[in-house]
Design a protein around this motif. Structure first.
Motif, short mmCIF file in Angstrom:
data_model
loop_
_atom_site.label_atom_id
_atom_site.label_comp_id
_atom_site.label_asym_id
_atom_site.label_seq_id
_atom_site.Cartn_x
_atom_site.Cartn_y
_atom_site.Cartn_z
N GLU A 174 -0.41 15.77 4.15
CA GLU A 174 0.30 14.50 3.99
C GLU A 174 0.98 14.42 2.62
O GLU A 174 2.13 13.98 2.50
CB GLU A 174 -0.67 13.32 4.16
N LYS A 175 0.27 14.86 1.57
CA LYS A 175 0.87 14.85 0.23
C LYS A 175 2.03 15.83 0.16
O LYS A 175 3.05 15.55 -0.47
CB LYS A 175 -0.19 15.20 -0.82
N ALA A 176 1.86 16.98 0.80
CA ALA A 176 2.93 17.98 0.81
C ALA A 176 4.19 17.41 1.45
O ALA A 176 5.30 17.55 0.92
CB ALA A 176 2.48 19.23 1.56
N LEU A 177 4.03 16.74 2.59
CA LEU A 177 5.18 16.17 3.29
C LEU A 177 5.85 15.10 2.44
O LEU A 177 7.08 15.02 2.39
CB LEU A 177 4.73 15.58 4.63
N LYS A 212 1.72 21.71 11.19
CA LYS A 212 0.30 21.50 10.88
C LYS A 212 -0.14 20.06 11.18
O LYS A 212 -1.30 19.81 11.48
CB LYS A 212 0.02 21.85 9.42
N LEU A 213 0.81 19.13 11.12
CA LEU A 213 0.52 17.73 11.42
C LEU A 213 0.73 17.40 12.90
O LEU A 213 0.71 16.24 13.30
CB LEU A 213 1.40 16.82 10.56
N SER A 214 0.97 18.47 13.70
CA SER A 214 1.18 18.34 15.16
C SER A 214 2.44 17.56 15.52
O SER A 214 2.55 17.02 16.62
CB SER A 214 -0.05 17.68 15.81
N ARG A 215 3.39 17.53 14.61
CA ARG A 215 4.69 16.90 14.89
C ARG A 215 5.68 18.01 15.23
O ARG A 215 6.61 18.33 14.49
CB ARG A 215 5.14 16.07 13.69
N ILE A 216 5.45 18.63 16.38
CA ILE A 216 6.17 19.84 16.77
C ILE A 216 7.67 19.62 16.93
O ILE A 216 8.48 20.42 16.46
CB ILE A 216 5.58 20.42 18.07
N ASN A 220 10.67 21.47 14.87
CA ASN A 220 11.78 22.24 15.46
C ASN A 220 13.13 21.72 15.00
O ASN A 220 14.07 22.50 14.79
CB ASN A 220 11.70 22.17 16.99
N LYS A 221 13.24 20.42 14.82
CA LYS A 221 14.52 19.83 14.40
C LYS A 221 14.89 20.34 13.00
O LYS A 221 16.06 20.69 12.75
CB LYS A 221 14.39 18.30 14.37
N TYR A 222 13.92 20.40 12.10
CA TYR A 222 14.21 20.91 10.76
C TYR A 222 14.58 22.40 10.79
O TYR A 222 15.46 22.85 10.05
CB TYR A 222 13.03 20.67 9.81
N LEU A 250 6.97 26.51 20.09
CA LEU A 250 7.10 26.50 21.55
C LEU A 250 5.86 27.12 22.21
O LEU A 250 5.45 26.70 23.30
CB LEU A 250 8.36 27.26 21.97
N GLU A 251 5.27 28.08 21.53
CA GLU A 251 4.03 28.66 22.04
C GLU A 251 2.92 27.60 22.04
O GLU A 251 2.14 27.50 22.99
CB GLU A 251 3.62 29.85 21.17
N LEU A 252 2.87 26.79 20.98
CA LEU A 252 1.89 25.70 20.91
C LEU A 252 2.11 24.68 22.02
O LEU A 252 1.17 24.05 22.51
CB LEU A 252 1.97 25.01 19.54
N LEU A 253 3.38 24.52 22.42
CA LEU A 253 3.73 23.58 23.49
C LEU A 253 3.58 24.20 24.87
O LEU A 253 3.97 23.61 25.88
CB LEU A 253 5.17 23.07 23.30
N ASN A 254 3.03 25.42 24.88
CA ASN A 254 2.81 26.16 26.14
C ASN A 254 4.13 26.43 26.87
O ASN A 254 4.24 26.24 28.08
CB ASN A 254 1.84 25.40 27.04
N GLN A 255 5.11 26.88 26.15
CA GLN A 255 6.39 27.28 26.72
C GLN A 255 6.67 28.73 26.34
O GLN A 255 7.53 29.03 25.51
CB GLN A 255 7.50 26.36 26.20
N PRO A 256 5.91 29.67 26.90
CA PRO A 256 5.98 31.07 26.50
C PRO A 256 7.35 31.74 26.67
O PRO A 256 7.74 32.57 25.85
CB PRO A 256 4.92 31.75 27.38
N LEU A 257 8.07 31.36 27.71
CA LEU A 257 9.37 32.00 27.95
C LEU A 257 10.36 31.65 26.83
O LEU A 257 11.04 32.53 26.29
CB LEU A 257 9.94 31.55 29.31
N LYS A 258 10.42 30.36 26.47
CA LYS A 258 11.30 29.93 25.39
C LYS A 258 10.81 30.49 24.05
O LYS A 258 11.59 30.88 23.19
CB LYS A 258 11.36 28.40 25.33
N ALA A 259 9.49 30.52 23.90
CA ALA A 259 8.90 31.05 22.66
C ALA A 259 9.30 32.51 22.48
O ALA A 259 9.68 32.94 21.38
CB ALA A 259 7.39 30.91 22.70
N LYS A 260 9.22 33.27 23.55
CA LYS A 260 9.58 34.69 23.50
C LYS A 260 11.03 34.88 23.08
O LYS A 260 11.35 35.77 22.29
CB LYS A 260 9.34 35.33 24.87
#
Length: 293
Positions: A174-177, A212-216, A220-222, A250-260
C-alpha cells in the motif's frame, strides 16, 4: 580533453612529496594505474582523484584550477561510477565512493551534488544494512535538499521517489503504491522527460504492486500504457518484462491461451536482447501453459 596536464601535475606533486608511485598508490589503486594517470593515458575516477589529492596534501579543487578538467566532469564521473555500482549491485563499493565524497567541498557546498550522495547512501542502508527506517529517512532527506513543497519535482527527485517506492514494494504494498502514484502525478506535470525510461520504470513498478494487491485489470492497464510508450520511443527497455507481467496476470486469471501469447512476445524481446537470465524461464512457462491447453 588533455588528461596529460593533470597527470603531469600529480607526478610533480608526488616527486616534491618524496613519494614513489607505489607509495602514492598504496590504499588507493595500483602502481600501474598511477603510472597510466601520470602519463595521461587514463583519467582517474573521481574518488581516486580525491584520494590522490588528500595524500599529496592539496585540495581536489587544485586540479580543476589547471584549466584542463572542468569541475562538472568530476561530479559527472562520480555519478557515472555510482550508477555503475548501483546497477551491478556492488553496494559496498558504491558506499566507499559516497564516504570519500562526503567530505569533498564539491559535494558539501552543492545541494544537488550532496543529494546524489544521500540518494545512494539510502540505497546502501536498505540493500546492505536492511535498515528500512534509516534508509527511507535518508532518501527523504535527499528529496528535501532540492524539492520545494508544492512545486513539480525534477527528474532526479522522481528517481529518488521510485527508489523509495521500490523499497516499500518489498515491505508494504500500500505504501509502495502511494509513493508510485505520487511519482506519477509529478511525471504527468513535466513538460518534457529527458530520461524516457523513467515513465516506463514507474508504470512497470505500479503494475507489479497492483498485481500483488490483486488488482489485475489495473495492472494490465499500466503494462499496456507502458508498452505503447516504449513503442512510441522505439525502445526495448523493459518491453519483455511488461509483456511477461501481462502474461503472468492472465495466468492468474486462468486464461492460459492469452497468457501464452504474451509470454511468447516477451520471449521474442528477451531473445533480441540476448538476455539469458529470462529466456529459459520464459520457455518453461510457455511449455507449462501449452500443456494446460
Amino acid at each position: 580533453m588533455d588528461f596529460g596536464a593533470v597527470g603531469r601535475k600529480i607526478k610533480e606533486l608526488r616527486k616534491n612529496s618524496g613519494l614513489s608511485q607505489e607509495e602514492l598508490s598504496d590504499g588507493i589503486c595500483t602502481q600501474a594505474q598511477i603510472s597510466k594517470i601520470e602519463k595521461g593515458d587514463v583519467f582517474p575516477y573521481a574518488s581516486t582523484l580525491y584520494q590522490i589529492s588528500q595524500k599529496l596534501g592539496v585540495d581536489v579543487n587544485y586540479f580543476f584550477d589547471i584549466g584542463t578538467t572542468p569541475r562538472l566532469d568530476y561530479v559527472q564521473e562520480v555519478f557515472k561510477q555510482l550508477q555503475i555500482m548501483r546497477r551491478s549491485l556492488r553496494f559496498e563499493e558504491m558506499m566507499d565512493i559516497v564516504r570519500t565524497e562526503e567530505v569533498n567541498p564539491l559535494f558539501l557546498q552543492n545541494k544537488k551534488n550532496m543529494q546524489l550522495l544521500l540518494w545512494h547512501k539510502g540505497i546502501y542502508l536498505w540493500e546492505v544494512k536492511k535498515d528500512l527506517e534509516s534508509s527511507i529517512s535518508t532518501l527523504r532527506e535527499a528529496l528535501e535538499i532540492t524539492h520545494v513543497k508544492g512545486k513539480v519535482m525534477l527528474e532526479r527527485e522522481i528517481e529518488i521517489l521510485l527508489t523509495i517506492g521500490g523499497i516499500y514494494y518489498k515491505e508494504n504494498n500500500e505504501k509502495a503504491l502511494t509513493v508510485f502514484e505520487e511519482a506519477k502525478g509529478h511525471i504527468q506535470t513535466l513538460p518534457h522527460i529527458n530520461d524516457y525510461t523513467l515513465k516506463t520504470r514507474l508504470y512497470y513498478n505500479m503494475s507489479r504492486v497492483l498485481t500483488k494487491l490483486s488488482r489485475i485489470n489495473d495492472s494490465n492497464k499500466y503494462c499496456e500504457d507502458a508498452i505503447k510508450w516504449c513503442l512510441n520511443k522505439d525502445s526495448l527497455y523493459l518491453l519483455g518484462e511488461l509483456h511477461y507481467q501481462i502474461g503472468y496476470n492472465l495466468e492468474l486469471l486462468n486464461q492460459p491461451l492469452k497468457a501464452k501469447s504474451y509470454m511468447e512476445k516477451a520471449l521474442i524481446v528477451f531473445e533480441l536482447q540476448e538476455d539469458d537470465k529470462y529466456i529459459n524461464f520464459i520457455r518453461n512457462k510457455i511449455k507449462e501453459l501449452s500443456e494446460v491447453n
